[in-house]
Write a protein that holds these residues in place. Structure first.
Motif, mmCIF file in Angstrom:
data_model
loop_
_atom_site.group_PDB
_atom_site.id
_atom_site.type_symbol
_atom_site.label_atom_id
_atom_site.label_comp_id
_atom_site.label_asym_id
_atom_site.label_seq_id
_atom_site.Cartn_x
_atom_site.Cartn_y
_atom_site.Cartn_z
ATOM 1 N N ASP A 166 0.817 -1.217 0.000
ATOM 2 C CA ASP A 166 0.000 0.000 0.000
ATOM 3 C C ASP A 166 0.852 1.268 0.000
ATOM 4 O O ASP A 166 0.490 2.271 -0.630
ATOM 5 C CB ASP A 166 -0.939 0.011 1.206
ATOM 6 N N THR A 167 1.963 1.250 0.720
ATOM 7 C CA THR A 167 2.835 2.419 0.758
ATOM 8 C C THR A 167 3.975 2.328 -0.250
ATOM 9 O O THR A 167 4.736 3.282 -0.408
ATOM 10 C CB THR A 167 3.440 2.603 2.168
ATOM 11 N N LYS B 186 6.735 0.634 -0.043
ATOM 12 C CA LYS B 186 7.933 0.953 0.716
ATOM 13 C C LYS B 186 8.423 -0.281 1.469
ATOM 14 O O LYS B 186 7.629 -1.107 1.916
ATOM 15 C CB LYS B 186 7.624 2.083 1.707
#
Length: 328
Positions: free
Chosen positions: A79-80, A82
């Motif tokens: 979702d990020t 990262k």
């Protein structure tokens, strides 16, 4: 030709996230220290939470990925977009400190061992990530802190049960004991909803100055209803009773209650606290593998909460300043 081992999850000796074992706590060199406290002597209902540290380790290897290259990539959040814990994984800054020695029938001795082990971890400048055991063990951990801390307590219950018949090392009383420690500042109790909660216990918590945020209260106020009680950048200890989550999510919990938090709600609360405050310790308690489904879902869920939370904690500016590092 030498190749790195694949190290599938079912191969080898499990440690938390396949981290190196470091049991010499007097000479510890780490940033994150996993510590097991396999004690459930304070449980008045189903026993078995003592087995959680062992099973959580087994489940955590599923997040360690396979082989040295993939492990060094850290934990990826789609979702990020990262990676988290890259530095810590590549440089072996996460370690497994084994388990506190449990002195059965001698809770005072066990709790002395808990506090001593936690103190050694703190003296080394590491953040203790503790898995119980029942919730009683949190008192032994928080007691070891010397600097002022606020406490965020996630739980379906207040844990303010009085010491009946001298029973004070019980899983219904840790917040009553923690609240009496001189270095504990603000306490925010989040997720309370059990119909076994007594009005007298609620009043004692409020009289102490605690803030109580029920599940419905959180859904009305949002995460700001928690953060506004915590000083920005202040030192915070987070204690998670797995029963704060909704009953179907945690079959391996003897104290589970209906209408708890969804997993995503819990994640986002923890992430928000990690951004807002300087989290200096974390525990996850009341996972009971003896009651869990065969796939050990409750232990897996507890391990994931800890891993993802620590991934955000190590990016907090106050944490990075202590380590002499900058955000990546």
């Amino acid at each position: 030709m030498n190749e790195d081992r694949l190290n599938l999850p079912f191969v080898g000796i499990p440690t938390f996230l396949r981290s190196p074992i470091r049991t010499d706590l007097k000479n510890l060199d780490a940033d994150i220290a996993f510590l097991g406290i396999p004690s459930d002597e304070g449980s008045p209902w189903y026993p078995g939470a003592r087995m959680a540290p062992r099973v959580v380790r087994e489940m955590s290897v599923r997040f360690a990925e396979y082989g040295a290259v993939q492990q060094a990539a850290g934990i990826y959040d789609i979702d990020t977009d990262k990676h988290y814990l890259q530095y810590e994984r590549r440089n072996e800054r996460i370690v497994d400190c084994g388990d506190v020695d449990i002195l059965y029938t001698n809770p005072a001795g066990t709790f002395a061992n808990i506090s001593d082990a936690t103190s050694d971890i703190l003296q080394a400048g590491a953040i203790p990530v503790v898995f119980g055991g029942d919730h009683a063990v949190s008192y032994g951990v928080v007691r070891a802190y010397e600097e002022p801390v606020s406490v965020v307590h996630f739980d379906a219950h207040l844990d303010y049960r009085p010491f009946v018949h001298g029973v004070e090392y019980a899983n219904g009383s840790p917040m009553l004991k923690i609240g009496k420690l001189p270095h504990v500042r603000q306490m925010v109790q989040v997720g309370t909803r059990s119909i076994r909660t007594s009005k007298a216990a609620l009043q004692e918590s409020l009289d102490r100055g605690n803030d109580v945020v029920t599940v419905n209260g959180f859904r009305d106020q949002g995460v700001d209803g928690i953060l506004r009680h915590l000083p920005a950048g202040g030192k915070v200890y987070v204690s998670i009773d797995i029963d704060v989550l909704d009953l179907p999510l945690v079959p391996g919990c003897a104290s589970a209650e209906p209408e708890g938090f969804r997993f995503e709600e819990m994640r986002q609360m923890l992430f928000a606290i990690a951004r807002h405050a300087d989290v200096v310790g974390l525990d996850v308690v009341e996972i009971n593998p003896m009651l869990d489904v065969r796939s050990n879902n409750t232990s897996l869920l507890g391990a994931q909460l800890a891993v993802e939370t620590i991934g955000r904690v190590v990016e907090q500016p106050a944490y990075l300043a202590r380590k002499g590092r900058t955000a990546q």
